[in-house]
Design a protein around this motif. Structure first.
Motif, PDB file in Angstrom:
ATOM      1  N   PRO A  34       0.816  -1.230   0.000  1.00 58.15           N
ATOM      2  CA  PRO A  34       0.000   0.000   0.000  1.00 58.15           C
ATOM      3  C   PRO A  34       0.847   1.277   0.000  1.00 58.15           C
ATOM      4  CG  PRO A  34      -0.910  -1.570   1.538  1.00 58.15           C
ATOM      5  CD  PRO A  34       0.401  -2.135   1.067  1.00 58.15           C
ATOM      6  N   GLU A  35       1.984   1.271   0.689  1.00 58.77           N
ATOM      7  CA  GLU A  35       2.872   2.433   0.687  1.00 58.77           C
ATOM      8  C   GLU A  35       3.489   2.643  -0.689  1.00 58.77           C
ATOM      9  OE1 GLU A  35       4.735   5.792   1.968  1.00 58.77           O
ATOM     10  OE2 GLU A  35       3.197   4.637   2.996  1.00 58.77           O
ATOM     11  N   TYR A  36       3.827   1.558  -1.385  1.00 60.21           N
ATOM     12  CA  TYR A  36       4.353   1.652  -2.745  1.00 60.21           C
ATOM     13  C   TYR A  36       3.311   2.262  -3.685  1.00 60.21           C
ATOM     14  CZ  TYR A  36       5.979   0.199  -7.344  1.00 60.21           C
ATOM     15  OH  TYR A  36       6.363   0.195  -8.662  1.00 60.21           O
ATOM     16  N   ASN A  37       2.073   1.806  -3.582  1.00 53.65           N
ATOM     17  CA  ASN A  37       1.000   2.359  -4.416  1.00 53.65           C
ATOM     18  C   ASN A  37       0.762   3.830  -4.116  1.00 53.65           C
ATOM     19  OD1 ASN A  37       0.580  -0.065  -5.729  1.00 53.65           O
ATOM     20  ND2 ASN A  37      -0.909  -0.766  -4.215  1.00 53.65           N
ATOM     21  N   ARG A  38       0.863   4.212  -2.844  1.00 50.10           N
ATOM     22  CA  ARG A  38       0.702   5.615  -2.457  1.00 50.10           C
ATOM     23  C   ARG A  38       1.812   6.471  -3.079  1.00 50.10           C
ATOM     24  NH1 ARG A  38       2.552   8.922   1.582  1.00 50.10           N
ATOM     25  NH2 ARG A  38       1.088  10.443   2.348  1.00 50.10           N
ATOM     26  N   LEU A  39       3.050   6.006  -3.050  1.00 50.63           N
ATOM     27  CA  LEU A  39       4.157   6.755  -3.643  1.00 50.63           C
ATOM     28  C   LEU A  39       4.002   6.880  -5.150  1.00 50.63           C
ATOM     29  CD1 LEU A  39       7.188   5.415  -1.588  1.00 50.63           C
ATOM     30  CD2 LEU A  39       6.200   7.703  -1.519  1.00 50.63           C
ATOM     31  N   LYS A  40       3.486   5.836  -5.806  1.00 47.40           N
ATOM     32  CA  LYS A  40       3.239   5.913  -7.243  1.00 47.40           C
ATOM     33  C   LYS A  40       2.193   6.973  -7.555  1.00 47.40           C
ATOM     34  CE  LYS A  40       2.580   2.388  -9.739  1.00 47.40           C
ATOM     35  NZ  LYS A  40       2.189   1.096 -10.320  1.00 47.40           N
ATOM     36  N   LYS A  41       1.151   7.070  -6.724  1.00 49.43           N
ATOM     37  CA  LYS A  41       0.128   8.093  -6.922  1.00 49.43           C
ATOM     38  C   LYS A  41       0.706   9.488  -6.716  1.00 49.43           C
ATOM     39  CE  LYS A  41      -3.932   5.427  -5.594  1.00 49.43           C
ATOM     40  NZ  LYS A  41      -5.025   5.319  -4.607  1.00 49.43           N
ATOM     41  N   LEU A  42       1.569   9.650  -5.720  1.00 43.56           N
ATOM     42  CA  LEU A  42       2.185  10.949  -5.459  1.00 43.56           C
ATOM     43  C   LEU A  42       3.045  11.407  -6.633  1.00 43.56           C
ATOM     44  CD1 LEU A  42       3.197  10.675  -1.703  1.00 43.56           C
ATOM     45  CD2 LEU A  42       1.474  12.186  -2.695  1.00 43.56           C
ATOM     46  N   LYS A  43       3.680  10.472  -7.321  1.00 40.86           N
ATOM     47  CA  LYS A  43       4.505  10.829  -8.470  1.00 40.86           C
ATOM     48  C   LYS A  43       3.671  11.269  -9.666  1.00 40.86           C
ATOM     49  CE  LYS A  43       8.109   8.447  -9.499  1.00 40.86           C
ATOM     50  NZ  LYS A  43       9.008   7.333  -9.843  1.00 40.86           N
ATOM     51  N   ARG A  44       2.396  10.839  -9.746  1.00 41.60           N
ATOM     52  CA  ARG A  44       1.529  11.172 -10.867  1.00 41.60           C
ATOM     53  C   ARG A  44       0.899  12.558 -10.763  1.00 41.60           C
ATOM     54  NH1 ARG A  44      -2.733   6.950 -10.536  1.00 41.60           N
ATOM     55  NH2 ARG A  44      -3.927   8.587 -11.520  1.00 41.60           N
ATOM     56  N   ILE A  45       0.959  13.183  -9.598  1.00 42.68           N
ATOM     57  CA  ILE A  45       0.278  14.464  -9.393  1.00 42.68           C
ATOM     58  C   ILE A  45       0.904  15.547 -10.258  1.00 42.68           C
ATOM     59  CG2 ILE A  45      -0.276  16.265  -7.728  1.00 42.68           C
ATOM     60  CD1 ILE A  45      -0.316  14.110  -5.590  1.00 42.68           C
ATOM     61  N   ASP A  46       0.046  16.272 -10.998  1.00 44.34           N
ATOM     62  CA  ASP A  46       0.490  17.396 -11.815  1.00 44.34           C
ATOM     63  C   ASP A  46       0.114  18.724 -11.157  1.00 44.34           C
ATOM     64  OD1 ASP A  46       1.712  18.433 -14.197  1.00 44.34           O
ATOM     65  OD2 ASP A  46      -0.307  18.940 -14.910  1.00 44.34           O
ATOM     66  N   TYR A  47      -1.086  18.793 -10.609  1.00 47.59           N
ATOM     67  CA  TYR A  47      -1.502  20.006  -9.904  1.00 47.59           C
ATOM     68  C   TYR A  47      -2.559  19.664  -8.854  1.00 47.59           C
ATOM     69  CZ  TYR A  47      -5.493  19.972 -13.152  1.00 47.59           C
ATOM     70  OH  TYR A  47      -6.597  19.617 -13.876  1.00 47.59           O
ATOM     71  N   TRP A  48      -2.799  20.601  -7.959  1.00 45.58           N
ATOM     72  CA  TRP A  48      -3.762  20.455  -6.866  1.00 45.58           C
ATOM     73  C   TRP A  48      -4.864  21.492  -7.018  1.00 45.58           C
ATOM     74  CZ3 TRP A  48      -3.277  16.938  -2.836  1.00 45.58           C
ATOM     75  CH2 TRP A  48      -2.045  16.288  -2.741  1.00 45.58           C
ATOM     76  N   TRP A  49      -6.082  21.136  -6.666  1.00 45.83           N
ATOM     77  CA  TRP A  49      -7.163  22.086  -6.445  1.00 45.83           C
ATOM     78  C   TRP A  49      -7.400  22.110  -4.953  1.00 45.83           C
ATOM     79  CZ3 TRP A  49     -11.903  21.770 -10.195  1.00 45.83           C
ATOM     80  CH2 TRP A  49     -11.526  22.285 -11.430  1.00 45.83           C
ATOM     81  N   ILE A  50      -7.348  23.291  -4.391  1.00 41.32           N
ATOM     82  CA  ILE A  50      -7.534  23.436  -2.953  1.00 41.32           C
ATOM     83  C   ILE A  50      -8.697  24.388  -2.727  1.00 41.32           C
ATOM     84  CG2 ILE A  50      -6.467  24.186  -0.799  1.00 41.32           C
ATOM     85  CD1 ILE A  50      -3.776  23.512  -2.062  1.00 41.32           C
ATOM     86  N   GLU A  51      -9.709  23.911  -1.993  1.00 45.71           N
ATOM     87  CA  GLU A  51     -10.865  24.740  -1.656  1.00 45.71           C
ATOM     88  C   GLU A  51     -10.625  25.366  -0.294  1.00 45.71           C
ATOM     89  OE1 GLU A  51     -14.340  22.332  -1.832  1.00 45.71           O
ATOM     90  OE2 GLU A  51     -14.312  22.240  -4.021  1.00 45.71           O
ATOM     91  N   ILE A  52     -10.777  26.689  -0.233  1.00 47.88           N
ATOM     92  CA  ILE A  52     -10.559  27.429   1.005  1.00 47.88           C
ATOM     93  C   ILE A  52     -11.860  28.094   1.407  1.00 47.88           C
ATOM     94  CG2 ILE A  52      -9.292  29.312   2.090  1.00 47.88           C
ATOM     95  CD1 ILE A  52      -6.989  28.684   0.241  1.00 47.88           C
ATOM     96  N   ASP A  53     -12.259  27.875   2.649  1.00 49.57           N
ATOM     97  CA  ASP A  53     -13.467  28.471   3.190  1.00 49.57           C
ATOM     98  C   ASP A  53     -13.147  29.871   3.703  1.00 49.57           C
ATOM     99  OD1 ASP A  53     -15.994  28.894   4.146  1.00 49.57           O
ATOM    100  OD2 ASP A  53     -15.748  27.642   5.921  1.00 49.57           O
ATOM    101  N   ASP A  54     -13.905  30.871   3.246  1.00 47.63           N
ATOM    102  CA  ASP A  54     -13.639  32.262   3.631  1.00 47.63           C
ATOM    103  C   ASP A  54     -13.975  32.566   5.088  1.00 47.63           C
ATOM    104  OD1 ASP A  54     -12.666  32.983   1.198  1.00 47.63           O
ATOM    105  OD2 ASP A  54     -14.545  33.833   0.466  1.00 47.63           O
TER     106      ASP A  54
END
Length: 90
Positions: A34-54
């Motif tokens: 599971p840790e290996y799969n998590r690291l593979k997913k982290l390497k695939r990230i290109d950008y983040w969408w972050i929602e911020i509550d005002d």
């Protein structure tokens, strides 16, 4: 009201406590697939969408996307270092 930020991924966004990358055989032998799969997913990230509550200036959701604009599931527990974000200079 909620605002959404789109932030390009960089290694400085992730906390510095990330694991050392090894090959899949090591993770299989140690029982940590599971840790290996998590690291593979982290390497695939290109950008983040972050929602911020005002109202209370808190992060509502962090959604990682890959290069093909598909959301990546299973990474909701990732801690981001938002202090490393540099503003775009015009």
């Amino acid at each position: 009201m909620t605002h959404t930020l789109q932030i390009s991924n960089s290694n400085s966004l992730l906390d510095s406590n990330s694991q050392i990358e090894r090959n899949w055989f090591y993770y299989l032998f140690m029982g940590k697939l599971p840790e290996y799969n998590r690291l593979k997913k982290l390497k695939r990230i290109d950008y983040w969408w972050i929602e911020i509550d005002d109202l209370n200036n808190s992060i509502g959701r962090k959604i990682p996307f890959d290069a093909f604009k598909y959301p990546i599931s299973g990474l909701s527990d990732v801690k981001l270092n938002l202090n490393s974000i540099q503003p775009i200079k015009t």
